[in-house]
Design a protein around this motif. Structure first.
Motif, PDB file in Angstrom:
ATOM      1  N   PRO A  28     -34.542  -7.134   4.666  1.00 33.58           N
ATOM      2  CA  PRO A  28     -35.501  -8.043   4.006  1.00 33.58           C
ATOM      3  C   PRO A  28     -35.135  -8.366   2.559  1.00 33.58           C
ATOM      4  O   PRO A  28     -35.511  -9.404   2.047  1.00 33.58           O
ATOM      5  CB  PRO A  28     -36.825  -7.284   4.068  1.00 33.58           C
ATOM      6  CG  PRO A  28     -36.677  -6.367   5.227  1.00 33.58           C
ATOM      7  CD  PRO A  28     -35.219  -5.991   5.273  1.00 33.58           C
ATOM      8  N   LEU A  29     -34.389  -7.478   1.884  1.00 35.04           N
ATOM      9  CA  LEU A  29     -34.000  -7.757   0.500  1.00 35.04           C
ATOM     10  C   LEU A  29     -32.987  -8.888   0.404  1.00 35.04           C
ATOM     11  O   LEU A  29     -32.821  -9.487  -0.647  1.00 35.04           O
ATOM     12  CB  LEU A  29     -33.409  -6.495  -0.140  1.00 35.04           C
ATOM     13  CG  LEU A  29     -34.381  -5.342  -0.335  1.00 35.04           C
ATOM     14  CD1 LEU A  29     -33.646  -4.130  -0.868  1.00 35.04           C
ATOM     15  CD2 LEU A  29     -35.500  -5.746  -1.280  1.00 35.04           C
ATOM     16  N   LEU A  30     -32.318  -9.187   1.497  1.00 33.40           N
ATOM     17  CA  LEU A  30     -31.292 -10.227   1.480  1.00 33.40           C
ATOM     18  C   LEU A  30     -31.780 -11.570   2.004  1.00 33.40           C
ATOM     19  O   LEU A  30     -31.008 -12.501   2.109  1.00 33.40           O
ATOM     20  CB  LEU A  30     -30.081  -9.768   2.304  1.00 33.40           C
ATOM     21  CG  LEU A  30     -29.334  -8.565   1.770  1.00 33.40           C
ATOM     22  CD1 LEU A  30     -28.236  -8.169   2.728  1.00 33.40           C
ATOM     23  CD2 LEU A  30     -28.761  -8.848   0.401  1.00 33.40           C
ATOM     24  N   LEU A  34     -29.904 -15.275   1.836  1.00 35.05           N
ATOM     25  CA  LEU A  34     -29.567 -15.804   3.155  1.00 35.05           C
ATOM     26  C   LEU A  34     -30.183 -17.187   3.351  1.00 35.05           C
ATOM     27  O   LEU A  34     -29.551 -18.088   3.894  1.00 35.05           O
ATOM     28  CB  LEU A  34     -30.042 -14.853   4.252  1.00 35.05           C
ATOM     29  CG  LEU A  34     -29.709 -15.264   5.672  1.00 35.05           C
ATOM     30  CD1 LEU A  34     -28.203 -15.223   5.886  1.00 35.05           C
ATOM     31  CD2 LEU A  34     -30.398 -14.355   6.652  1.00 35.05           C
ATOM     32  N   MET A  35     -31.419 -17.382   2.881  1.00 36.21           N
ATOM     33  CA  MET A  35     -32.056 -18.693   2.989  1.00 36.21           C
ATOM     34  C   MET A  35     -31.296 -19.718   2.150  1.00 36.21           C
ATOM     35  O   MET A  35     -31.149 -20.868   2.565  1.00 36.21           O
ATOM     36  CB  MET A  35     -33.519 -18.627   2.538  1.00 36.21           C
ATOM     37  CG  MET A  35     -34.439 -17.935   3.513  1.00 36.21           C
ATOM     38  SD  MET A  35     -34.486 -18.734   5.115  1.00 36.21           S
ATOM     39  CE  MET A  35     -35.173 -20.307   4.685  1.00 36.21           C
ATOM     40  N   SER A  36     -30.806 -19.318   0.990  1.00 33.09           N
ATOM     41  CA  SER A  36     -30.037 -20.249   0.163  1.00 33.09           C
ATOM     42  C   SER A  36     -28.752 -20.655   0.866  1.00 33.09           C
ATOM     43  O   SER A  36     -28.372 -21.828   0.849  1.00 33.09           O
ATOM     44  CB  SER A  36     -29.709 -19.602  -1.181  1.00 33.09           C
ATOM     45  OG  SER A  36     -30.888 -19.296  -1.871  1.00 33.09           O
ATOM     46  N   PHE A  81     -38.868 -24.620   0.655  1.00 35.14           N
ATOM     47  CA  PHE A  81     -40.252 -24.170   0.471  1.00 35.14           C
ATOM     48  C   PHE A  81     -40.380 -22.664   0.674  1.00 35.14           C
ATOM     49  O   PHE A  81     -41.043 -21.976  -0.109  1.00 35.14           O
ATOM     50  CB  PHE A  81     -41.200 -24.909   1.419  1.00 35.14           C
ATOM     51  CG  PHE A  81     -41.545 -26.302   0.982  1.00 35.14           C
ATOM     52  CD1 PHE A  81     -41.926 -26.574  -0.317  1.00 35.14           C
ATOM     53  CD2 PHE A  81     -41.495 -27.347   1.881  1.00 35.14           C
ATOM     54  CE1 PHE A  81     -42.247 -27.856  -0.718  1.00 35.14           C
ATOM     55  CE2 PHE A  81     -41.811 -28.634   1.501  1.00 35.14           C
ATOM     56  CZ  PHE A  81     -42.187 -28.901   0.192  1.00 35.14           C
ATOM     57  N   ILE A  82     -39.729 -22.147   1.694  1.00 39.31           N
ATOM     58  CA  ILE A  82     -39.803 -20.710   1.961  1.00 39.31           C
ATOM     59  C   ILE A  82     -39.114 -19.926   0.854  1.00 39.31           C
ATOM     60  O   ILE A  82     -39.631 -18.904   0.385  1.00 39.31           O
ATOM     61  CB  ILE A  82     -39.195 -20.389   3.337  1.00 39.31           C
ATOM     62  CG1 ILE A  82     -40.095 -20.937   4.437  1.00 39.31           C
ATOM     63  CG2 ILE A  82     -38.984 -18.900   3.518  1.00 39.31           C
ATOM     64  CD1 ILE A  82     -39.483 -20.894   5.817  1.00 39.31           C
ATOM     65  N   LEU A  87     -39.458 -16.391  -3.880  1.00 37.59           N
ATOM     66  CA  LEU A  87     -39.120 -16.110  -5.268  1.00 37.59           C
ATOM     67  C   LEU A  87     -40.372 -15.960  -6.127  1.00 37.59           C
ATOM     68  O   LEU A  87     -40.380 -15.179  -7.082  1.00 37.59           O
ATOM     69  CB  LEU A  87     -38.216 -17.208  -5.827  1.00 37.59           C
ATOM     70  CG  LEU A  87     -36.796 -17.220  -5.267  1.00 37.59           C
ATOM     71  CD1 LEU A  87     -36.038 -18.430  -5.782  1.00 37.59           C
ATOM     72  CD2 LEU A  87     -36.064 -15.936  -5.598  1.00 37.59           C
ATOM     73  N   LYS A  88     -41.440 -16.666  -5.804  1.00 32.93           N
ATOM     74  CA  LYS A  88     -42.699 -16.520  -6.541  1.00 32.93           C
ATOM     75  C   LYS A  88     -43.295 -15.138  -6.334  1.00 32.93           C
ATOM     76  O   LYS A  88     -44.010 -14.626  -7.195  1.00 32.93           O
ATOM     77  CB  LYS A  88     -43.697 -17.590  -6.114  1.00 32.93           C
ATOM     78  CG  LYS A  88     -43.401 -18.950  -6.688  1.00 32.93           C
ATOM     79  CD  LYS A  88     -44.424 -19.971  -6.252  1.00 32.93           C
ATOM     80  CE  LYS A  88     -44.070 -21.340  -6.776  1.00 32.93           C
ATOM     81  NZ  LYS A  88     -45.005 -22.370  -6.303  1.00 32.93           N
TER      82      LYS A  88
END
Length: 97
Positions: A28-30, A34-36, A81-82, A87-88
């Motif tokens: 989960p930390l990655l 990964l989304m980027s 969006f995700i 990041l927020k």
């Protein structure tokens, strides 16, 4: 069926299976990096689909290219969006000094 179609279908199914297995095992930390990376790959897919539509080789290729443009673009937008939402979550709610 032509041999090219069968080999292309095999590569597609194999890559989909391997991609799903790879994504399931990511920590989960990655997920944000990964989304980027996924957004960047989808942007490449959008460019490839635009090229495919622009060539007008056949009506079938144009329809598939249009579907690919819509699908990849919606994936890029959703990914942004995700990623923004994730990041927020890491921003502190304390006021800055």
């Amino acid at each position: 069926m032509p041999a090219d179609f069968i080999s292309s279908l095999f590569v597609f199914i194999l890559s989909a299976f391997l991609g799903i297995e790879l994504i399931k095992r990511v920590s989960p930390l990655l997920h944000t990096p990964l989304m980027s990376l996924t957004n960047a790959l989808d942007a490449i897919a959008v460019v490839g689909a635009i090229v495919m539509v622009g060539e007008h080789k056949s009506r079938f290729a144009t329809v598939l290219g249009t579907i690919a443009i819509v699908a990849a673009t919606s994936n890029v937008v959703g990914g942004f969006f995700i990623t923004d939402r994730m990041l927020k979550m890491f921003k502190s709610s304390r006021p800055n000094k």
